[in-house]
Design an enzyme around this catalytic site. Structure first.
Site, mmCIF file in Angstrom:
data_model
loop_
_atom_site.group_PDB
_atom_site.id
_atom_site.type_symbol
_atom_site.label_atom_id
_atom_site.label_comp_id
_atom_site.label_asym_id
_atom_site.label_seq_id
_atom_site.Cartn_x
_atom_site.Cartn_y
_atom_site.Cartn_z
ATOM 1 N N SER A 1 -7.948 -5.234 -7.286
ATOM 2 C CA SER A 1 -7.250 -5.792 -6.135
ATOM 3 C C SER A 1 -8.186 -6.689 -5.310
ATOM 4 C CB SER A 1 -6.674 -4.638 -5.306
ATOM 5 O OG SER A 1 -5.761 -5.097 -4.362
ATOM 6 N N ARG B 1 0.546 1.447 6.903
ATOM 7 C CA ARG B 1 0.177 2.064 5.634
ATOM 8 C C ARG B 1 1.408 2.396 4.794
ATOM 9 N NH1 ARG B 1 -3.735 2.020 1.945
ATOM 10 N NH2 ARG B 1 -3.998 4.019 0.898
ATOM 11 N N ASP C 1 3.006 -3.633 -11.840
ATOM 12 C CA ASP C 1 2.381 -4.030 -10.575
ATOM 13 C C ASP C 1 3.129 -5.259 -10.055
ATOM 14 O OD1 ASP C 1 0.785 -4.937 -8.522
ATOM 15 O OD2 ASP C 1 -1.077 -4.968 -9.683
ATOM 16 N N HIS D 1 0.745 -1.151 -8.593
ATOM 17 C CA HIS D 1 -0.579 -1.688 -8.277
ATOM 18 C C HIS D 1 -1.644 -0.590 -8.273
ATOM 19 C CE1 HIS D 1 -3.334 -4.603 -6.633
ATOM 20 N NE2 HIS D 1 -3.545 -3.896 -5.553
ATOM 21 N N ASP D 2 -1.278 0.599 -7.847
ATOM 22 C CA ASP D 2 -2.228 1.704 -7.751
ATOM 23 C C ASP D 2 -2.772 2.157 -9.105
ATOM 24 O OD1 ASP D 2 -2.649 2.031 -5.116
ATOM 25 O OD2 ASP D 2 -1.331 3.765 -4.847
#
Lengths: 217, 385
Positions: free
Chosen positions: B156, B226, B321, B354-355
């Site tokens: 990222s 968040r 992602d 994405h994680d």
């Protein structure tokens, strides 16, 4: 640092001799990267391979060969015209969905191409089909018809007819036998006795059409 | 924790370094001095050729692997990839992980004291870019006696730092590993970042960023920020698989006090994050993300940006992602090929969005390991020469 194989399979060696020193090479369906590793180590090429098989991609990375996870049936349009000197495709033509389109794209991306594929017109295939009435299965084409990656098999004569139709010029043709070795006898009767052909391709010169060679037997 | 697993780097101690050399920032401001907190794993070899820099992402920090003490419940954030036998194999590599400037885990940032005023920097902390981080990381490399990194690695925003290294200091980096990365943010990416920032600004405890001086923190705003971010790091399939429409509490029949599992999960994630992260740092980090665009200085030509780079690249993307989609990695690959750089790209099929770059996905680790094996063998060859 490239880990090149100490000895290259004969057909790949013949191809490597057709690659100019320092060329920019795109290898469609590069497999485990043997050809590119050799070319990078011995011909100083700037090469990239496209591959979709996960294990083969990892094998290329382990060798230090540039490999890009791309589907050659879908993604070739992303490459700019004339962005490479040479596009190579070894024993992959028969496994793509749109062979004619892939050939067109090859010679858009580079002025020259090299294509190899197994000959479905080989006498053993003809004999197999004629005598048993079943789809040929051999050491070169080991898959059953219902479970094969080879969805577009053709003979040398078929391929040459397609090149002619698409305006692609055949600049060179080498034919090898089952052991990937060239021999004079099979060159004469290639469509009957050749197992694998190595074709050098170029765009048609303006005004000329089709390959210079006579169609194969 | 009962015992440290054998494939962990074990107990690690963060280290601090203070630089009195002024750091000229992209925004025109100068940081007269700054401190960095970092950790190292493995041993630097005699040739100093086996050093790998790990760059952290938006909410990351220096503690990438191992445990701080025997009572630690959780290891560092990239324990999956750093340790003996792992892709960043600490038997072979000397791995350096730092908290970037602007961070809130010990390096100079908005919560540090501004020497000019004697008060926390807060909103007066200068804007930081990825290029500034590369400069500051180069100072850390000098401090550690590392002339050239064997590789700079990150996921990222961390991957963006690795890319920038290869452009800004091409002689000091041999390999780039950029995972779940992009050449720059899309309008949609920036939009999500802006929602997160507005959540923080609109918290009554924000006080224009001077919340520390008021003895409060905009935790509600940071929590919302968040939560938004967290949704963009996950995939639709991943959330469905994890939570579906399971109800955590309340009565769905009577539509009374219902809380779905996914809601309580997001609340938990947001709340715990807001208690350990600084809002000004979050604003600064999202801005650094928004501004990242190495092509901008090259007439928006990414190919030219990479033309003087000398590193070889491994790019890894993940199919689900949607924050930095596979397509964004392909943009990078195409530019690198045109710039005649060595590059490989694997697009990993994984449902975690994405994680995924933080998770132990077998094919991802195989590809990463295969690449780092090559990097290590070069390091050995260099040592033998």
């Amino acid at each position: 640092m490239i880990e090149a194989p100490s000895e290259l399979r004969e057909d790949l060696r013949l191809i490597s001799e057709m690659v100019p020193q320092g060329a920019r090479v795109l290898d469609l369906g590069c497999g485990t990267g043997d050809l590119l590793a050799w070319l990078q180590a011995h011909r100083g090429v700037n090469g990239y391979g496209l591959e979709i098989d996960h294990d083969k991609i990892t094998a290329c990375i382990a060798k230090g060969v540039n490999v890009i996870e791309r589907n050659i049936d879908e993604d070739l349009s992303d490459y700019e015209s004339d962005s490479f000197d040479l596009v190579v495709m070894t024993e992959t033509l028969q496994a793509v969905r749109h062979p004619a389109n892939v050939l067109d794209e090859m010679l858009r991306i580079a002025p020259e191409g090299i294509v190899t594929f197994p000959n479905f017109g080989h006498w053993s295939c003809r004999l197999h089909l004629a005598t048993r009435g079943r789809m040929p299965v051999s050491s070169h084409l080991p898959h059953a018809w219902y479970d094969t990656p080879n969805i577009h098999l053709c003979t040398f004569a078929d391929f040459e007819a397609l090149c002619s139709e698409r305006g692609l010029r055949i600049t060179r043709r080498l034919v090898v036998n089952g052991g990937y070795r060239p021999n004079r006898f099979i060159n004469r009767w290639s469509n009957l006795f050749g197992n694998i052909a190595i074709y050098g391709l170029a765009r048609a010169r303006s005004g000329s059409t089709g390959p210079r060679r006579e169609p194969s037997s | 924790m009962t015992a440290v697993p054998s494939d962990s780097v074990g107990i690690v101690v963060p280290q601090h370094v203070a630089f009195d050399t002024p750091l000229a920032l992209s925004c025109g401001a100068v940081l007269p001095r700054h401190e960095l907190v970092y950790e190292t794993y493995g041993e630097l070899n005699a040739q100093r050729s086996n050093a790998v820099l790990v760059c952290h992402a938006l909410s990351g920090h220096h503690h990438a692997a191992g445990y701080h003490d025997a009572g630690d419940r959780k290891p560092g954030w990239w324990e999956t990839c750093i340790g003996p036998g792992k892709p960043l194999d600490t038997n072979r590599f000397f791995v350096v992980s730092l908290n970037n400037i602007g961070g809130c885990h010990g390096s100079t940032g908005p919560s540090s004291i501004n020497p000019d005023t004697g008060r926390p920097w807060g909103p007066d902390f200068p804007a930081i870019t990825v290029r500034d981080w590369v400069k500051s990381q180069a100072m850390l490399a000098d401090h550690l006696g590392i002339e050239t990194w064997a590789a700079v690695v990150g996921g990222s925003l961390g991957g963006m730092q690795a890319l920038q290294w290869s452009i800004d200091l091409p002689d000091r980096i041999r390999h780039v590993v950029a995972i779940a990365c992009a050449p720059r943010l899309s309008a949609q990416n920036i939009a999500f970042n802006e929602i997160a920032r507005q959540a923080i600004y609109s918290d009554p405890c924000f006080h224009g960023g001077r919340y520390a001086e008021h003895g409060v923190a905009p935790t509600q705003g940071l929590m919302l920020a968040r939560m938004v971010g967290h949704v963009t790091y996950q995939s639709d399939d991943g959330l469905r698989e994890k939570f579906g429409r399971e109800v955590a509490s309340g009565d769905l029949e009577l539509a009374r006090d219902v809380q779905f599992q996914v809601e309580s999960y997001l609340h938990y994630q947001g709340r715990s994050f807001s208690q350990r992260f600084d809002a000004n740092t979050y604003l600064l980090m999202t801005r650094a993300l928004d501004f990242f665009d190495p092509a901008r200085e090259f007439d928006d030509d990414l190919v030219r940006a990479f033309r003087d780079a000398r590193a070889s690249y491994l790019l890894v993307s993940f199919t689900t992602d949607w924050r930095f989609a596979s397509e964004r990695s392909r943009e990078l690959v195409d530019a690198l090929i045109r710039a005649r750089r060595n590059v490989s790209h694997a697009d990993i099929d994984a449902p975690y969005g994405h994680d995924a770059f933080l998770l132990p996905i077998p094919r991802y680790l195989d590809v990463f390991s295969a690449y780092m094996d090559r990097v290590a063998s070069e390091t050995t060859e260099a040592a033998e020469r």
